[in-house]
Design a protein around this motif. Structure first.
Motif, mmCIF file in Angstrom:
data_model
loop_
_atom_site.group_PDB
_atom_site.id
_atom_site.type_symbol
_atom_site.label_atom_id
_atom_site.label_comp_id
_atom_site.label_asym_id
_atom_site.label_seq_id
_atom_site.Cartn_x
_atom_site.Cartn_y
_atom_site.Cartn_z
ATOM 1 N N GLY A 129 -3.970 -8.004 9.391
ATOM 2 C CA GLY A 129 -3.105 -9.412 9.832
ATOM 3 C C GLY A 129 -3.767 -10.493 8.432
ATOM 4 N N ILE A 130 -4.897 -10.728 7.687
ATOM 5 C CA ILE A 130 -4.594 -11.532 6.796
ATOM 6 C C ILE A 130 -3.708 -11.644 5.807
ATOM 7 C CG2 ILE A 130 -5.920 -9.982 4.600
ATOM 8 C CD1 ILE A 130 -7.109 -12.971 5.351
ATOM 9 N N ALA A 131 -2.326 -10.935 5.978
ATOM 10 C CA ALA A 131 -1.524 -11.287 5.190
ATOM 11 C C ALA A 131 -0.409 -12.348 5.564
ATOM 12 C CB ALA A 131 -0.539 -9.792 4.273
ATOM 13 N N LEU A 132 -0.500 -12.308 6.974
ATOM 14 C CA LEU A 132 0.380 -12.853 7.831
ATOM 15 C C LEU A 132 -0.442 -14.964 7.330
ATOM 16 C CD1 LEU A 132 0.745 -10.960 10.670
ATOM 17 C CD2 LEU A 132 2.679 -12.565 9.816
ATOM 18 N N ALA A 133 -1.960 -15.057 7.959
ATOM 19 C CA ALA A 133 -2.718 -15.916 7.383
ATOM 20 C C ALA A 133 -2.630 -16.065 5.909
ATOM 21 C CB ALA A 133 -4.483 -15.754 7.783
ATOM 22 N N ILE A 134 -2.707 -15.449 4.934
ATOM 23 C CA ILE A 134 -2.552 -16.106 3.943
ATOM 24 C C ILE A 134 -0.700 -17.440 3.708
ATOM 25 C CG2 ILE A 134 -2.636 -15.743 1.185
ATOM 26 C CD1 ILE A 134 -5.069 -14.056 2.092
ATOM 27 N N ARG A 135 0.141 -16.126 4.086
ATOM 28 C CA ARG A 135 1.259 -16.747 4.254
ATOM 29 C C ARG A 135 1.141 -17.668 4.419
ATOM 30 N NH1 ARG A 135 4.554 -18.105 2.180
ATOM 31 N NH2 ARG A 135 7.837 -17.358 1.768
ATOM 32 N N ARG A 136 1.169 -17.668 5.797
ATOM 33 C CA ARG A 136 1.813 -19.245 7.394
ATOM 34 C C ARG A 136 0.782 -20.640 6.332
ATOM 35 N NH1 ARG A 136 5.989 -20.466 8.421
ATOM 36 N NH2 ARG A 136 6.317 -22.059 10.339
ATOM 37 N N GLU A 137 -0.774 -20.327 6.064
ATOM 38 C CA GLU A 137 -1.533 -21.045 5.608
ATOM 39 C C GLU A 137 -1.164 -22.415 4.613
ATOM 40 O OE1 GLU A 137 -5.461 -21.386 7.874
ATOM 41 O OE2 GLU A 137 -3.967 -19.802 9.478
ATOM 42 N N LEU A 138 -1.359 -20.719 3.423
ATOM 43 C CA LEU A 138 -0.690 -21.473 1.973
ATOM 44 C C LEU A 138 0.058 -21.402 1.516
ATOM 45 C CD1 LEU A 138 -4.126 -19.497 0.279
ATOM 46 C CD2 LEU A 138 -3.735 -22.006 0.719
ATOM 47 N N GLU A 139 1.218 -21.516 1.725
ATOM 48 C CA GLU A 139 2.266 -21.217 1.702
ATOM 49 C C GLU A 139 2.637 -20.519 0.360
ATOM 50 O OE1 GLU A 139 3.924 -25.189 2.436
ATOM 51 O OE2 GLU A 139 3.944 -25.330 4.760
ATOM 52 N N VAL A 140 1.780 -19.003 0.447
ATOM 53 C CA VAL A 140 1.842 -19.114 -0.718
ATOM 54 C C VAL A 140 2.152 -17.119 -0.381
ATOM 55 C CG1 VAL A 140 0.733 -17.859 -2.975
ATOM 56 C CG2 VAL A 140 0.891 -20.442 -1.789
ATOM 57 N N PRO A 141 2.966 -16.589 -1.105
ATOM 58 C CA PRO A 141 4.302 -15.733 -1.101
ATOM 59 C C PRO A 141 3.111 -14.393 -1.554
ATOM 60 C CG PRO A 141 5.170 -16.800 -3.140
ATOM 61 C CD PRO A 141 4.364 -17.509 -2.171
ATOM 62 N N VAL A 142 3.105 -13.413 -0.681
ATOM 63 C CA VAL A 142 2.357 -12.287 -0.713
ATOM 64 C C VAL A 142 3.032 -11.340 -2.090
ATOM 65 C CG1 VAL A 142 1.148 -10.384 0.185
ATOM 66 C CG2 VAL A 142 1.340 -11.481 0.650
ATOM 67 N N LYS A 143 2.933 -11.179 -3.106
ATOM 68 C CA LYS A 143 3.964 -10.817 -3.720
ATOM 69 C C LYS A 143 3.983 -9.289 -4.104
ATOM 70 C CE LYS A 143 6.183 -14.622 -6.023
ATOM 71 N NZ LYS A 143 6.399 -14.969 -7.462
ATOM 72 N N TRP A 144 2.190 -8.572 -4.203
ATOM 73 C CA TRP A 144 2.767 -7.059 -4.216
ATOM 74 C C TRP A 144 1.185 -6.914 -3.486
ATOM 75 C CZ3 TRP A 144 4.813 -4.659 -7.841
ATOM 76 C CH2 TRP A 144 5.296 -4.957 -9.647
ATOM 77 N N ILE A 145 1.047 -5.689 -3.212
ATOM 78 C CA ILE A 145 -0.314 -4.998 -1.935
ATOM 79 C C ILE A 145 -0.567 -3.187 -2.703
ATOM 80 C CG2 ILE A 145 1.818 -3.918 -0.977
ATOM 81 C CD1 ILE A 145 0.906 -4.732 2.239
ATOM 82 N N GLY A 146 -1.888 -3.460 -2.248
ATOM 83 C CA GLY A 146 -2.127 -1.993 -2.739
ATOM 84 C C GLY A 146 -2.356 -1.172 -1.775
ATOM 85 N N LEU A 147 -1.876 -0.006 -1.836
ATOM 86 C CA LEU A 147 -1.301 0.833 0.238
ATOM 87 C C LEU A 147 -2.505 2.440 -0.576
ATOM 88 C CD1 LEU A 147 1.899 -0.188 -0.192
ATOM 89 C CD2 LEU A 147 -0.313 -1.134 1.683
ATOM 90 N N GLY A 148 -2.776 1.753 -1.747
ATOM 91 C CA GLY A 148 -4.433 3.371 -2.255
ATOM 92 C C GLY A 148 -4.528 3.145 -3.739
ATOM 93 N N GLU A 149 -5.139 4.228 -4.229
ATOM 94 C CA GLU A 149 -5.783 4.016 -4.969
ATOM 95 C C GLU A 149 -4.718 5.153 -6.642
ATOM 96 O OE1 GLU A 149 -9.949 6.357 -4.852
ATOM 97 O OE2 GLU A 149 -10.322 4.912 -2.978
ATOM 98 N N GLN A 150 -3.413 5.365 -5.234
ATOM 99 C CA GLN A 150 -2.950 5.831 -7.025
ATOM 100 C C GLN A 150 -2.263 5.153 -7.487
ATOM 101 O OE1 GLN A 150 -2.562 9.702 -8.212
ATOM 102 N NE2 GLN A 150 -4.973 9.741 -5.557
ATOM 103 N N MET A 151 -1.794 5.277 -8.978
ATOM 104 C CA MET A 151 -1.357 4.588 -10.695
ATOM 105 C C MET A 151 -0.397 3.448 -9.331
ATOM 106 S SD MET A 151 -2.113 3.965 -13.004
ATOM 107 C CE MET A 151 -2.180 4.787 -14.105
ATOM 108 N N ASP A 152 0.868 4.760 -8.932
ATOM 109 C CA ASP A 152 1.869 3.486 -8.297
ATOM 110 C C ASP A 152 1.670 3.564 -7.321
ATOM 111 O OD1 ASP A 152 2.048 5.702 -6.386
ATOM 112 O OD2 ASP A 152 3.739 6.569 -7.238
ATOM 113 N N ASP A 153 0.549 3.193 -6.331
ATOM 114 C CA ASP A 153 0.284 2.648 -4.876
ATOM 115 C C ASP A 153 0.527 1.165 -4.545
ATOM 116 O OD1 ASP A 153 0.368 4.725 -3.384
ATOM 117 O OD2 ASP A 153 -2.070 5.518 -3.875
ATOM 118 N N LEU A 154 0.391 0.318 -5.949
ATOM 119 C CA LEU A 154 0.725 -0.948 -6.548
ATOM 120 C C LEU A 154 1.913 -1.331 -5.653
ATOM 121 C CD1 LEU A 154 -0.657 -4.129 -6.478
ATOM 122 C CD2 LEU A 154 -0.163 -3.514 -8.343
ATOM 123 N N GLN A 155 2.492 -2.438 -4.403
ATOM 124 C CA GLN A 155 3.674 -1.558 -4.174
ATOM 125 C C GLN A 155 4.131 -3.145 -4.330
ATOM 126 O OE1 GLN A 155 6.392 0.479 -3.831
ATOM 127 N NE2 GLN A 155 4.712 1.696 -4.200
#
Length: 330
Positions: A280-306
């Motif tokens: 839920g930290i994604a929601l808190a940062i997006r809303r309270e700072l009004e800065v978009p989340v642009k990338w998200i790390g979903l694992g350790e593999q090279m293409d897990d940064l999405q």
């Protein structure tokens, strides 16, 4: 058409592998957040106690107090407006509210990559959040797109930081511009820009120090780096991305505020989302700072940064419920 169906259609436009990465990477948050909602809604009654329990669940998932209150208030309004009596009808409403909050005012959350000229992307954040790894994975991403990428080793103070970036450079096949340890980071950036322009690079990814032992010195250093980049290329850096470790919860929020005050952030990179049940930290940062989340790390593999996608994010949280509802309507 229900919002779940709209969400499913939006997500189906992307590849199955991306959808799988989001589902897998956010499984802990989904089990914790949506699983807790299920137990609340199972009571079968919409009352004040239910709203209070929802607030506790959202705050427990690091959504943040202010954002939580906004979500629950909007939910109350929808319940009243549509005269909803059955709690099981609240999930599509919750998913719709979350997507809207994550998108913000502007749905255009893609990267500001310049056509036909050098794009400079500056990375900031404290040590240990995965900044160097993120830079390496992003270099791989753009390299795969046929872009000529260069790395700037601006973290000249942390032992091994330069070498770590060079290892990533070798791994993904891109050059690293570096000075000796202890050098002026702004001087590294200056040389990196000159080298990138001389070599006809498309993208320059710039690492920076992340020590917080002396916040004043660090922030002044970042401001100097920012000025030097802007002096050499008008409008640069084209992106200033804060890398935060999702597993640190509200500490990530405090870091975001600190760096946002020092330098104009254009986006957030959330790492290690697969390792936390408090996404839920994604929601808190997006809303309270009004800065978009642009990338998200979903694992350790090279293409897990999405690239971050609000529809994919919420679909991953409510995936099982979406499939159940759609199966029941066929």
């Amino acid at each position: 058409m229900s919002f779940f169906k709209k969400l499913k259609e939006n997500v189906s436009k992307t590849t199955e592998s991306v959808t799988h990465k989001f589902m897998s990477g956010l499984s802990k948050t989904s089990a914790s957040l949506v699983g807790a909602m299920d137990s609340v809604f199972a009571r079968g009654k919409i009352d004040e106690e239910m709203y209070e329990e929802l607030e506790d669940i959202l705050i427990g998932a690091d959504v943040g107090v202010n954002t939580t209150l906004e979500i629950v208030d909007r939910l109350r309004q929808e319940v009243k407006a549509h005269r909803i009596k059955d709690p099981t009808e609240l999930k599509p409403l919750m998913s719709e509210i979350l997507v809207e909050l994550l998108r913000g005012e502007d749905e255009a959350t893609g990267m500001n990559i310049q056509d036909g000229q050098l794009s400079v992307i500056l990375f900031v954040g404290v040590n240990g959040v995965g900044k160097t790894t993120t830079i390496g994975k992003l270099a791989h991403h753009y390299n795969q797109q046929g872009k000529k990428v260069l790395l700037a080793a601006g973290d000249t103070f942390r032992a091994g930081a330069i070498e770590q970036l060079e290892v990533w450079g070798e791994r993904v096949g891109v050059d690293v511009i570096r000075h000796q340890a202890g050098s002026d980071p702004a001087a590294v950036m200056y040389d990196a820009i000159q080298a990138a322009q001389a070599r006809g690079a498309d993208i320059l990814l710039c690492d920076t120090a992340g020590r917080l032992q002396n916040k004043v010195n660090l922030m002044e250093e970042l401001k100097k780096v920012h000025r030097v980049i802007g002096r050499e290329i008008e409008g640069a850096p084209h992106e200033t991305l804060l890398v935060v470790d999702s597993t640190t919860g509200q500490n990530a929020m405090q870091q975001a505020k600190l760096f946002h005050d020092a330098t104009h952030l254009t986006g957030i990179v959330l790492t290690k989302m697969d390792g936390t049940a408090k996404g839920g930290i994604a929601l808190a940062i997006r809303r309270e700072l009004e800065v978009p989340v642009k990338w998200i790390g979903l694992g350790e593999q090279m293409d897990d940064l999405q690239p971050f996608d609000a529809d994919q994010f919420v679909h991953a949280l409510f995936g099982e419920d979406i499939e159940k509802e759609l199966a029941g309507t066929e």
